[in-house]
Design a protein around this motif. Structure first.
Motif, short mmCIF file in Angstrom:
data_model
loop_
_atom_site.label_atom_id
_atom_site.label_comp_id
_atom_site.label_asym_id
_atom_site.label_seq_id
_atom_site.Cartn_x
_atom_site.Cartn_y
_atom_site.Cartn_z
N ILE A 128 63.07 24.85 21.92
CA ILE A 128 63.31 23.84 21.14
C ILE A 128 62.80 22.51 21.79
N SER A 129 62.40 22.70 22.99
CA SER A 129 61.78 21.71 23.85
C SER A 129 60.30 21.62 23.34
N ILE A 130 59.70 23.01 23.58
CA ILE A 130 58.30 23.32 23.19
C ILE A 130 58.20 22.54 21.78
N LEU A 131 58.90 23.12 20.77
CA LEU A 131 58.65 22.38 19.56
C LEU A 131 58.52 20.83 19.61
N ILE A 132 59.56 20.16 20.06
CA ILE A 132 59.51 18.86 19.91
C ILE A 132 58.49 18.22 20.81
N CYS A 133 57.92 18.82 21.57
CA CYS A 133 56.61 18.33 22.40
C CYS A 133 55.55 18.41 21.24
N ILE A 134 55.63 19.39 20.55
CA ILE A 134 54.31 19.73 19.66
C ILE A 134 54.47 18.82 18.52
N ILE A 135 55.59 18.22 18.14
CA ILE A 135 55.78 17.41 17.04
C ILE A 135 55.48 16.08 17.44
N ILE A 136 55.74 15.57 18.76
CA ILE A 136 55.37 14.14 19.18
C ILE A 136 53.98 14.10 19.41
N LEU A 137 53.26 15.33 19.88
CA LEU A 137 51.71 15.03 20.12
C LEU A 137 51.26 15.05 18.75
N LEU A 138 51.59 15.58 17.92
CA LEU A 138 50.92 15.35 16.47
C LEU A 138 51.35 14.35 15.99
N SER A 139 52.29 13.46 16.17
CA SER A 139 52.71 12.44 15.56
C SER A 139 51.80 11.30 16.28
N MET A 140 51.62 11.24 17.57
CA MET A 140 50.66 10.29 18.14
C MET A 140 49.16 10.69 17.66
#
Length: 794
Positions: A614-626
């Motif tokens: 779950i942590s890896i997925l959240i990091c990926i989503i935040i990076l894509l949003s930025m």
């Protein structure tokens, strides 16, 4: 007055004697008698033609005829002639005395140029009135023999076959005479003056005196003796009269063409040659021939044939196109041990058939003896390639075969053959130098890359001790029989499986690969080891077919997602069988309802916990949003830069304000704006009185106010394009205009404005104002002109 025609006959040639009166031609007419009244009119007489000889020597003018009217006793008559040769080109060939009516010819006539003339004679009075009807005069030019016969060519070429019979047509000659061919002057006759050479007789040809056709008159034409005749032909007019006629000559060249009347003859009745054995395409004998016919023609070209002595077709005879000789050539190799010599019978003929009545010569046939030379032939392997069968895995030092060669030179002294290895790809074999025995030097492996389709191939060399030494090659092909020397290997080595089994997903299909072939390969046996016991507790293997099985989880068994190493023992069907223990890595993962491993399940199977995933997925989503926000910000900045206002906001009035901004002027971006049209205000009162909220501030520049030239009124002020270009031209020509980076006030009209002042609309002045020019500015300004115009009408 009687009008009558009187003629006097005269000779065909012009009379030159002065005592002979010329002919008199009287105009025909109607007779009338005073005592008897009218009489029946006579028919007009036909005027006979006037004949004039060509090339007359004169003197000129020469009188031809006298023309008169019977009315010349009562009135004065004037005579004239008209027509070609009189008043039409060629002019002035004929003339007439207008008073006496005597007609003359003024120069010599040429019949070949013009053979006749048609004139008309006229009689008129002194007033030009016609007193007689015109009469026709026909003048014929009498031909004289003044032209020689002329040949079109000076040399004529003809041909005739040799051996032609008398009366054979050869060629045709013709000459043209410009004189009258209806008279003897133009009648041409031909005769032969000479013939060169005189062989076999001086008169081999004759010519038709009237047509000019040349024909043979005697036999004996032989091209091999005389190939060409030269004949001089004479053409004479006056029907060939040599005393009075004119003559000319031409040359006729008659070529005697060849016929095949000479058969080819061989220069000898016997020829000989020799040939080495086992050689092809070599010339072993040369046959010479003579032929008297035309060289390099079908009558001369020789064709050679072998009619006996070569039943197996070892030889052929080719013709040399230059010398016509026959070249005996070997086309199939000969063997000294079988034939030491050949006795050939050859015959020669021409490409064309012999002429009728010509018999073939006995010299057209000859015998050819060809001796065969013995040479050292290479040894040969009787069976090549030679096939043998052996099991793979035989130890080194095993004798496989004796691969011996034979020597074809049986008639020579016994020769010794030595053997050697020429090509052994895997270096598995050796050969005995004296007897050709093949022995292995290594273990033969059927699975080696040097073995193709179970066959291993090696090449050996056999060399004799002849002079010079000769050698031959032989190929040995070893068919290797398979033995069970390779254990099977498990396939695949990695796979995945669902953590919970269901009906649709039953496990992993497995098989095995074996380098051996049947019966040492499948069917295979798959087994799970007894130890450790967890293997059989968690996994199971079920048989599908002889070569396939299925690995799966035990019923109702659940394993945590992850990678598991499952050992499996595979055995083949060899005798005895070979076994191999292999390990397959199985990824156990959560699956969807279709039995496919999910992405989350695959990660989990890699060994990560749920929180880490779950942590890896959240990091990926935040990076894509930025990244997305940064791209949006960049595009917005770009759009603002493109849409940025240069001077004012949209709500500001362009005519009332000026925008003050902090960008330096004079750069490339300012070059697209021409601010020289803006005017400066006289005071700042209108700036101070601006309502609050307006951000623009008008400032007076520190430089003196520019004095712009007054813009002349254009005929059509409604044309905005002309208005702008006129203002631009006025600003460009003003030397006192401020630079581009100066502060300009453009909402002040003031004195000197090229736009003119409209303050008179609100002026309280009582002076007269003319608004009629607004009618020319278009329909919108016409309404304004109607409101403020009118003058005294208000």
């Amino acid at each position: 007055m009687n009008v009558h025609l009187s003629t006097l006959p005269f000779e065909n040639s012009v009379k030159e004697a002065f005592h002979e009166p010329p002919p008199v031609i009287v105009f025909p007419g109607s007779g009338r008698n005073s005592s008897t009244g009218l009489r029946r009119q006579k028919r007009d007489w036909v005027i006979p033609p006037i004949n004039v000889a060509e090339n007359s020597r004169g003197p000129f003018p020469q009188m031809l005829v006298s023309i008169r009217s019977d009315q010349d006793q009562d009135i004065s008559i004037r005579y004239s002639i008209t027509g070609v040769g009189a008043d039409q080109p060629p002019n002035e060939v004929f003339s007439i005395d207008p008073v006496l009516g005597k007609m003359f010819v003024t120069k010599p006539l040429d019949r070949e140029h013009r053979s006749s003339y048609h004139l008309r004679a006229h009689a008129v009075d002194m007033n030009g009135n016609q007193v007689e009807n015109p009469i026709d005069l026909y003048i014929f030019v009498i031909d004289m023999n003044d032209n020689r016969p002329e040949f079109k060519n000076q040399v004529y070429n003809g041909s005739v076959d040799e051996g032609s019979k008398p009366g054979t047509y050869v060629m045709h000659l013709s000459a043209f005479d410009a004189d009258d061919n209806t008279t003897a002057n133009g009648m041409v006759r031909y005769r032969i003056l000479s013939q060169t050479p005189h062989s076999p007789i001086p008169n081999m040809f004759t010519i038709n005196s009237e047509t000019g056709d040349i024909v043979t008159v005697a036999p004996g034409l032989d091209r091999e003796k005389v190939s060409q005749y030269t004949i001089i032909v004479q053409a004479t007019d006056m029907e060939g009269n040599l005393n009075f006629g004119l003559s000319n000559t031409a040359t006729a060249i008659i070529t005697v063409t060849d016929i095949n009347d000479n058969p080819p003859m061989l220069t000898s009745r016997t020829f000989s040659g020799e040939v080495p054995e086992n050689r092809v395409d070599v010339v072993v004998a040369n046959l010479t021939v003579i032929d008297a016919d035309q060289p390099h023609s079908p009558n001369w070209n020789a064709i050679y044939r072998i009619i006996s002595g070569d039943p197996t077709g070892h030889f052929t005879i080719r013709t040399d196109p230059v010398t016509n000789d026959g070249m005996v050539t070997v086309v199939k190799p000969v063997d000294f041990e079988m034939n030491r010599a050949f006795m050939l019978t050859v015959v020669v003929s021409n490409q064309a058939h012999l002429a009728s009545g010509i018999q073939s010569s006995l010299q057209s046939t000859a015998g050819v003896t060809i001796s065969v030379q013995d040479v050292n032939e290479p040894p040969y392997f009787p069976t090549n390639p030679k096939h043998i069968r052996f099991e793979e895995g035989v130890p080194a030092g095993t004798t496989l075969e004796t691969f011996s060669a034979s020597d074809p030179d049986r008639l020579q002294m016994q020769q010794i053959i030595r053997y050697s290895k020429l090509n052994d790809p895997a270096n598995w074999l050796s050969i005995n130098r004296t007897n050709g025995q093949i022995v292995t030097t290594a273990v033969l492996d059927r699975e080696s890359s040097y073995v193709k389709n179970n066959i291993y191939e090696a090449t050996f060399l056999a060399t004799d001790n002849g002079s010079p030494a000769a050698s031959g090659t032989g190929t040995l092909q070893i068919y290797l029989i398979d033995i069970n020397d390779n254990p099977p290997a498990l396939i695949p080595r990695e796979s995945q499986i669902c953590e919970r089994m269901n009906r649709n997903v039953n496990g992993v299909n497995i098989t095995a690969a074996d380098a051996d072939t049947d019966p040492n390969a499948g069917p295979f046996v798959f087994e799970l080891p007894i130890f450790p016991t967890s293997i059989r507790r968690n996994w199971t293997i079920s048989r599908i077919s002889g070569n396939y099985a299925r690995l799966g989880l035990q019923n109702q068994r659940y394993l945590e997602p992850g990678v598991y190493e499952v050992p499996i023992t595979v055995s083949d069907s060899g005798n005895p069988p070979l076994s191999n223990r292999s390990v397959i890595k199985v990824k156990v993962c959560p699956c969807d309802r279709n039995g496919d491993c999910t992405t989350l399940g695959a990660v989990a199977a890699a060994g990560l916990g749920t929180g880490a995933i779950i942590s890896i997925l959240i990091c990926i989503i935040i990076l894509l949003s930025m990244v997305l926000l940064f791209v949006v910000w960049i595009k917005r900045r770009e759009k603002e830069r493109q849409t940025k206002q240069l001077l004012i906001d949209p709500e500001d009035d362009v005519r009332d304000n000026i925008l003050k901004y902090d960008e330096e002027g004079g750069g490339e971006e300012d070059q697209d704006y021409d601010l020289s049209q803006l005017q400066q205000p006289d005071s700042l009162e209108h700036i101070i009185s601006k309502p609050p909220g307006v951000r623009r501030v008008d400032e007076r520049p520190i430089i003196p106010e520019s004095q712009y030239p007054i813009r002349p009124v254009v005929p059509h002020p409604g044309d905005i394009g002309d208005f702008i270009h006129e203002g631009l031209r006025a600003a460009d020509n003003d030397p006192t205009a401020p630079p581009y980076d100066s502060l300009l006030v453009f909402d002040y009209e003031g004195s000197g404005s090229t736009a003119g002042s409209v303050s008179s609309l609100n002026s309280s002045s009582t002076g007269d104002q003319d608004y009629d020019y607004l009618n020319d500015w278009g329909p919108r300004f016409k309404k304004l002109a109607d409101m403020y115009g009118g003058g005294d009408d208000d």
